[in-house]
Design a protein around this motif. Structure first.
Motif, PDB file in Angstrom:
ATOM      1  N   GLN A   1     -16.928  -0.648  -2.091  1.00  0.00           N
ATOM      2  CA  GLN A   1     -15.608  -1.261  -2.161  1.00  0.00           C
ATOM      3  C   GLN A   1     -14.587  -0.395  -2.900  1.00  0.00           C
ATOM      4  O   GLN A   1     -13.381  -0.657  -2.823  1.00  0.00           O
ATOM      5  N   TRP A   2     -15.056   0.620  -3.601  1.00  0.00           N
ATOM      6  CA  TRP A   2     -14.165   1.390  -4.461  1.00  0.00           C
ATOM      7  C   TRP A   2     -13.041   2.081  -3.688  1.00  0.00           C
ATOM      8  O   TRP A   2     -11.890   2.076  -4.124  1.00  0.00           O
ATOM      9  N   SER A   3     -13.392   2.704  -2.557  1.00  0.00           N
ATOM     10  CA  SER A   3     -12.358   3.408  -1.787  1.00  0.00           C
ATOM     11  C   SER A   3     -11.303   2.433  -1.277  1.00  0.00           C
ATOM     12  O   SER A   3     -10.102   2.746  -1.265  1.00  0.00           O
ATOM     13  N   ARG A   4     -11.732   1.250  -0.867  1.00  0.00           N
ATOM     14  CA  ARG A   4     -10.794   0.224  -0.398  1.00  0.00           C
ATOM     15  C   ARG A   4      -9.872  -0.222  -1.530  1.00  0.00           C
ATOM     16  O   ARG A   4      -8.669  -0.389  -1.337  1.00  0.00           O
ATOM     17  N   ILE A   5     -10.441  -0.407  -2.711  1.00  0.00           N
ATOM     18  CA  ILE A   5      -9.652  -0.838  -3.861  1.00  0.00           C
ATOM     19  C   ILE A   5      -8.623   0.222  -4.238  1.00  0.00           C
ATOM     20  O   ILE A   5      -7.438  -0.078  -4.439  1.00  0.00           O
ATOM     21  N   PHE A   6      -9.066   1.478  -4.316  1.00  0.00           N
ATOM     22  CA  PHE A   6      -8.151   2.551  -4.711  1.00  0.00           C
ATOM     23  C   PHE A   6      -7.091   2.823  -3.643  1.00  0.00           C
ATOM     24  O   PHE A   6      -5.975   3.224  -3.964  1.00  0.00           O
ATOM     25  N   HIS A   7      -7.471   2.629  -2.381  1.00  0.00           N
ATOM     26  CA  HIS A   7      -6.510   2.851  -1.300  1.00  0.00           C
ATOM     27  C   HIS A   7      -5.310   1.918  -1.430  1.00  0.00           C
ATOM     28  O   HIS A   7      -4.168   2.335  -1.259  1.00  0.00           O
ATOM     29  N   PHE A   8      -5.583   0.670  -1.767  1.00  0.00           N
ATOM     30  CA  PHE A   8      -4.492  -0.277  -1.990  1.00  0.00           C
ATOM     31  C   PHE A   8      -3.858  -0.089  -3.370  1.00  0.00           C
ATOM     32  O   PHE A   8      -2.634  -0.086  -3.508  1.00  0.00           O
ATOM     33  N   GLY A   9      -4.707   0.115  -4.350  1.00  0.00           N
ATOM     34  CA  GLY A   9      -4.226   0.169  -5.726  1.00  0.00           C
ATOM     35  C   GLY A   9      -3.339   1.360  -6.025  1.00  0.00           C
ATOM     36  O   GLY A   9      -2.459   1.270  -6.895  1.00  0.00           O
ATOM     37  N   LYS A  10      -3.534   2.479  -5.315  1.00  0.00           N
ATOM     38  CA  LYS A  10      -2.744   3.673  -5.626  1.00  0.00           C
ATOM     39  C   LYS A  10      -1.247   3.430  -5.379  1.00  0.00           C
ATOM     40  O   LYS A  10      -0.407   3.977  -6.104  1.00  0.00           O
ATOM     41  N   HIS A  11      -0.926   2.606  -4.393  1.00  0.00           N
ATOM     42  CA  HIS A  11       0.481   2.329  -4.114  1.00  0.00           C
ATOM     43  C   HIS A  11       1.083   1.455  -5.216  1.00  0.00           C
ATOM     44  O   HIS A  11       2.239   1.654  -5.605  1.00  0.00           O
ATOM     45  N   VAL A  12       0.306   0.505  -5.695  1.00  0.00           N
ATOM     46  CA  VAL A  12       0.763  -0.350  -6.792  1.00  0.00           C
ATOM     47  C   VAL A  12       0.942   0.475  -8.056  1.00  0.00           C
ATOM     48  O   VAL A  12       1.933   0.341  -8.781  1.00  0.00           O
TER      49      VAL A  12
END
Length: 220
Positions: free
Chosen positions: A208-219
């Protein structure tokens, strides 16, 4: 559909009410106790803590990296993402705690103030300790459990400020502005774990980490 919309609207209204109560209560407590602390402590006590807060505030920009926002917007695999977020928060928090521990002597030399070194190191513990309850807080927000969150914030806010006053009146000087915020984190963690049904699993959830960071980087 109308009934569901009405129910959601009612939950939002209750949530707004509890959020308002929590905000005003905690601000009132903070305002009142700060006035007293300003009379008991010296300006240098506040100053040395503020020096540590400069570095702490900078490090806190990296404390979440959008992990919480990613969990808030998640529509599926919520339990798996919550578990992955829990471990990510611990790793990030632990890294920031270690970083503040290592840079504290440099900060002390830069400001030519030895006391800022242990103060910054204690302040840095908050990054790791807060990681144990961040996911529980986010999930309660996601469920719009604002009453439970308000209760936690009011109780911990009041307890923290009372402890600060006790330490200030018993001669702990600058430490009375630092120790309470760290001491209260385990209490806040206990209350959030009690209010939340989420319990982390031993699996780190790295898928799940890549999915989390993919969204989180924009935030971030």
């Amino acid at each position: 559909m109308t009934e569901h919309t009405s129910q959601v609207g009612e939950e939002l209204r209750r949530g707004a009410l509890w959020s308002t109560i929590s905000r005003f209560a905690t601000r009132f407590i903070l305002f009142g106790t700060t006035i007293v602390l300003a009379r008991v402590l010296s300006p240098s006590d506040f100053g040395v803590v503020a020096l540590g807060m400069v570095v702490w505030s900078l490090a806190s920009l990296f404390a979440d990296l959008g992990v919480s926002a990613s969990l808030i917007q998640a529509k599926d695999h919520i339990e798996e993402q919550a578990n992955a977020s829990f471990w990510l928060n611990l790793f990030i928090g632990g890294g920031l705690t270690l970083l503040t521990f290592l840079v504290a002597p440099l900060v002390g030399r830069f400001y030519d103030t030895d006391l800022v070194v242990p103060i910054l190191r204690v302040q840095g513990l908050s990054f790791m300790l807060n990681g144990f309850a961040t996911v529980q807080s986010v999930l309660l927000t996601k469920k719009m459990a604002f009453k439970e969150l308000a209760h936690v914030e009011i109780v911990t806010g009041f307890s923290e400020r009372i402890l600060a006053l006790i330490l200030a009146f018993t001669g702990f000087a600058a430490w009375s502005l630092v120790v309470p915020s760290i001491f209260i984190i385990p209490i806040r963690t206990f209350m959030l774990w009690r209010a939340s049904t989420f319990r982390p699993q031993l699996d780190l959830g790295r898928k799940q980490w890549s999915r989390i960071f993919h969204f989180g980087k924009h935030v971030f």
